[in-house]
Design a protein around this motif. Structure first.
Motif, mmCIF file in Angstrom:
data_model
loop_
_atom_site.group_PDB
_atom_site.id
_atom_site.type_symbol
_atom_site.label_atom_id
_atom_site.label_comp_id
_atom_site.label_asym_id
_atom_site.label_seq_id
_atom_site.Cartn_x
_atom_site.Cartn_y
_atom_site.Cartn_z
ATOM 1 N N ILE A 140 0.818 -1.216 0.000
ATOM 2 C CA ILE A 140 0.000 0.000 0.000
ATOM 3 C C ILE A 140 0.852 1.267 0.000
ATOM 4 O O ILE A 140 0.341 2.357 -0.268
ATOM 5 C CB ILE A 140 -0.968 0.008 1.204
ATOM 6 C CG1 ILE A 140 -0.178 -0.100 2.515
ATOM 7 C CG2 ILE A 140 -1.978 -1.129 1.080
ATOM 8 C CD1 ILE A 140 -1.051 0.015 3.742
ATOM 9 N N ASP A 141 2.148 1.137 0.292
ATOM 10 C CA ASP A 141 3.024 2.309 0.265
ATOM 11 C C ASP A 141 3.395 2.703 -1.164
ATOM 12 O O ASP A 141 3.675 3.868 -1.439
ATOM 13 C CB ASP A 141 4.303 2.043 1.068
ATOM 14 C CG ASP A 141 4.037 1.869 2.553
ATOM 15 O OD1 ASP A 141 3.120 2.533 3.059
ATOM 16 O OD2 ASP A 141 4.743 1.073 3.193
ATOM 17 N N GLU A 142 3.399 1.727 -2.061
ATOM 18 C CA GLU A 142 3.826 1.986 -3.442
ATOM 19 C C GLU A 142 2.664 2.106 -4.412
ATOM 20 O O GLU A 142 2.703 2.920 -5.339
ATOM 21 C CB GLU A 142 4.747 0.857 -3.919
ATOM 22 C CG GLU A 142 5.203 1.000 -5.354
ATOM 23 C CD GLU A 142 6.023 -0.188 -5.833
ATOM 24 O OE1 GLU A 142 6.305 -0.260 -7.045
ATOM 25 O OE2 GLU A 142 6.364 -1.057 -5.013
ATOM 26 N N ILE A 143 1.630 1.291 -4.226
ATOM 27 C CA ILE A 143 0.543 1.190 -5.203
ATOM 28 C C ILE A 143 -0.666 2.007 -4.768
ATOM 29 O O ILE A 143 -1.189 1.833 -3.668
ATOM 30 C CB ILE A 143 0.144 -0.279 -5.412
ATOM 31 C CG1 ILE A 143 1.360 -1.112 -5.813
ATOM 32 C CG2 ILE A 143 -0.948 -0.370 -6.476
ATOM 33 C CD1 ILE A 143 2.083 -0.631 -7.057
ATOM 34 N N ALA A 144 -1.122 2.895 -5.647
ATOM 35 C CA ALA A 144 -2.289 3.718 -5.360
ATOM 36 C C ALA A 144 -3.584 3.008 -5.738
ATOM 37 O O ALA A 144 -4.600 3.124 -5.046
ATOM 38 C CB ALA A 144 -2.199 5.044 -6.118
ATOM 39 N N GLU A 145 -3.525 2.233 -6.831
ATOM 40 C CA GLU A 145 -4.749 1.596 -7.323
ATOM 41 C C GLU A 145 -4.390 0.418 -8.216
ATOM 42 O O GLU A 145 -3.392 0.446 -8.930
ATOM 43 C CB GLU A 145 -5.583 2.609 -8.108
ATOM 44 C CG GLU A 145 -6.950 2.121 -8.541
ATOM 45 C CD GLU A 145 -7.757 3.176 -9.277
ATOM 46 O OE1 GLU A 145 -8.857 2.853 -9.753
ATOM 47 O OE2 GLU A 145 -7.268 4.327 -9.385
ATOM 48 N N ALA A 146 -5.200 -0.615 -8.136
ATOM 49 C CA ALA A 146 -5.076 -1.766 -9.035
ATOM 50 C C ALA A 146 -6.478 -2.142 -9.481
ATOM 51 O O ALA A 146 -7.442 -2.046 -8.706
ATOM 52 C CB ALA A 146 -4.402 -2.940 -8.337
ATOM 53 N N LYS A 147 -6.607 -2.592 -10.737
ATOM 54 C CA LYS A 147 -7.937 -2.923 -11.231
ATOM 55 C C LYS A 147 -7.846 -3.831 -12.442
ATOM 56 O O LYS A 147 -6.794 -3.957 -13.090
ATOM 57 C CB LYS A 147 -8.708 -1.660 -11.596
ATOM 58 C CG LYS A 147 -8.138 -0.912 -12.804
ATOM 59 C CD LYS A 147 -9.000 0.306 -13.157
ATOM 60 C CE LYS A 147 -8.475 1.011 -14.411
ATOM 61 N NZ LYS A 147 -9.321 2.164 -14.789
ATOM 62 N N TRP A 148 -8.976 -4.483 -12.738
ATOM 63 C CA TRP A 148 -9.131 -5.210 -13.990
ATOM 64 C C TRP A 148 -9.742 -4.239 -15.002
ATOM 65 O O TRP A 148 -10.694 -3.524 -14.680
ATOM 66 C CB TRP A 148 -10.053 -6.407 -13.811
ATOM 67 C CG TRP A 148 -9.491 -7.481 -12.926
ATOM 68 C CD1 TRP A 148 -9.815 -7.741 -11.628
ATOM 69 C CD2 TRP A 148 -8.497 -8.436 -13.300
ATOM 70 N NE1 TRP A 148 -9.086 -8.797 -11.156
ATOM 71 C CE2 TRP A 148 -8.271 -9.253 -12.153
ATOM 72 C CE3 TRP A 148 -7.780 -8.692 -14.468
ATOM 73 C CZ2 TRP A 148 -7.350 -10.303 -12.164
ATOM 74 C CZ3 TRP A 148 -6.861 -9.731 -14.482
ATOM 75 C CH2 TRP A 148 -6.661 -10.521 -13.343
ATOM 76 N N CYS A 149 -9.212 -4.229 -16.200
ATOM 77 C CA CYS A 149 -9.652 -3.257 -17.196
ATOM 78 C C CYS A 149 -9.927 -3.955 -18.525
ATOM 79 O O CYS A 149 -9.147 -4.819 -18.951
ATOM 80 C CB CYS A 149 -8.572 -2.192 -17.377
ATOM 81 S SG CYS A 149 -9.012 -0.850 -18.506
ATOM 82 N N ASP A 150 -11.021 -3.595 -19.158
ATOM 83 C CA ASP A 150 -11.299 -4.127 -20.490
ATOM 84 C C ASP A 150 -10.168 -3.720 -21.428
ATOM 85 O O ASP A 150 -9.707 -2.573 -21.414
ATOM 86 C CB ASP A 150 -12.621 -3.574 -21.029
ATOM 87 C CG ASP A 150 -13.823 -4.160 -20.295
ATOM 88 O OD1 ASP A 150 -13.708 -5.276 -19.767
ATOM 89 O OD2 ASP A 150 -14.862 -3.473 -20.238
ATOM 90 N N MET A 151 -9.713 -4.668 -22.243
ATOM 91 C CA MET A 151 -8.566 -4.404 -23.101
ATOM 92 C C MET A 151 -8.788 -3.215 -24.029
ATOM 93 O O MET A 151 -7.909 -2.374 -24.206
ATOM 94 C CB MET A 151 -8.230 -5.657 -23.918
ATOM 95 C CG MET A 151 -7.479 -6.703 -23.142
ATOM 96 S SD MET A 151 -6.946 -8.073 -24.207
ATOM 97 C CE MET A 151 -8.518 -8.858 -24.538
ATOM 98 N N SER A 152 -9.966 -3.137 -24.623
ATOM 99 C CA SER A 152 -10.233 -2.037 -25.559
ATOM 100 C C SER A 152 -10.209 -0.694 -24.838
ATOM 101 O O SER A 152 -9.712 0.302 -25.381
ATOM 102 C CB SER A 152 -11.583 -2.242 -26.250
ATOM 103 O OG SER A 152 -12.625 -2.306 -25.291
ATOM 104 N N ASP A 153 -10.714 -0.670 -23.599
ATOM 105 C CA ASP A 153 -10.702 0.582 -22.834
ATOM 106 C C ASP A 153 -9.266 0.999 -22.524
ATOM 107 O O ASP A 153 -8.916 2.176 -22.616
ATOM 108 C CB ASP A 153 -11.489 0.422 -21.525
ATOM 109 C CG ASP A 153 -12.981 0.268 -21.757
ATOM 110 O OD1 ASP A 153 -13.439 0.615 -22.863
ATOM 111 O OD2 ASP A 153 -13.671 -0.217 -20.846
#
Length: 255
Positions: A189-202
């Motif tokens: 949590i000190d390094e990463i602000a956000e993680a997510k799954w994202c549609d490839m086209s998006d």
């Protein structure tokens, strides 16, 4: 007396365990050692000093030694008695890896670091530690940055960057992984602000994301690559740490 061993480059390696604590004693033994080695026709002298022995550095450099390589707790110096004496080159590259990883919905896993200067996302990944395997390092990085457990499938490509950090170049391996879990739970949590799954086209169409990373996703989403293989008779003093061959990506390592 300083003890030393002969090496394969017509040189000698000084045993740092035999170094005295006193600078005056070191100077006396050091000069005797230099005379002895030169009289034997040797071309090269290696001197590795632990951090607590750093007081001997200037003595060595005054005698013509130069820096060769450095770790956190020690430094190695060399003296070329003959100007053309060969010494193995110092490491020239750092190694990093990025994960091309999809879930069952064909979404790609991406992260945004807290130090990021743009709102865009990138592939999870990071630096490969000394002695660490690429296939294990990228699984570790993915877990630390996203909380996702994954399995290593293969290497789909790599890129090099000239003079990346500390005057060294960098090689960046693009690793294909399969997701074993889908719930995001950032560990670092000190390094990463956000993680997510994202549609490839998006992801590909979002200009906020790096043009290079968008091209990676576009080119590699359906690509094959090199898989990890066990090479027969991989033994001896120069055992291969990892071997990758081109072909169908079927061999997997999980975490």
């Amino acid at each position: 007396m300083l003890t030393y061993n002969f090496d394969n480059y017509n040189g000698v390696t000084i045993d740092k365990q035999t170094l005295p604590e006193s600078e005056s004693v070191f100077i006396e033994h050091f000069e005797d050692m230099l005379s002895s080695v030169k009289a034997q026709g040797k071309q090269l002298i290696w001197l590795t000093l632990a951090i607590e022995q750093s007081k001997f550095i200037q003595i060595a450099t005054n005698a013509g030694f130069v820096f060769h390589n450095c770790l956190e707790d020690e430094i190695t110096l060399i003296l070329r008695i003959k100007k053309e004496a060969y010494a193995p080159f110092v490491p020239t590259h750092s190694i990093g890896a990025g994960a091309v990883i999809f879930n069952q919905h064909h979404q790609i896993l991406v992260i945004r670091e807290k130090i990021a200067t743009s709102p865009g996302f990138k592939l999870p990944g990071g630096h490969i530690e000394l002695g660490e395997k690429i296939s294990e390092a990228i699984i570790r990085e993915v877990y630390e940055e996203t909380g996702i457990h994954s399995e290593f499938v293969g290497i789909q490509g790599f890129a090099s960057k000239k003079v990346f950090r500390f005057g060294k170049s960098n090689i960046y391996f693009l690793c294909r992984l399969n997701a074993l879990t889908e719930e995001i739970n950032i560990q670092d949590i000190d390094e990463i602000a956000e993680a997510k799954w994202c549609d490839m086209s998006d992801f590909i169409n979002d200009a906020n994301n790096s043009a290079f990373v968008r091209e990676i996703v576009k080119e590699l989403k359906d690509a094959q690559g090199m898989h990890l293989v066990d090479v027969p008779n991989n033994q001896g003093p120069h055992i291969k740490h990892e071997v990758f061959f081109a072909g169908n990506l079927t061999h997997k390592i999980s975490c």
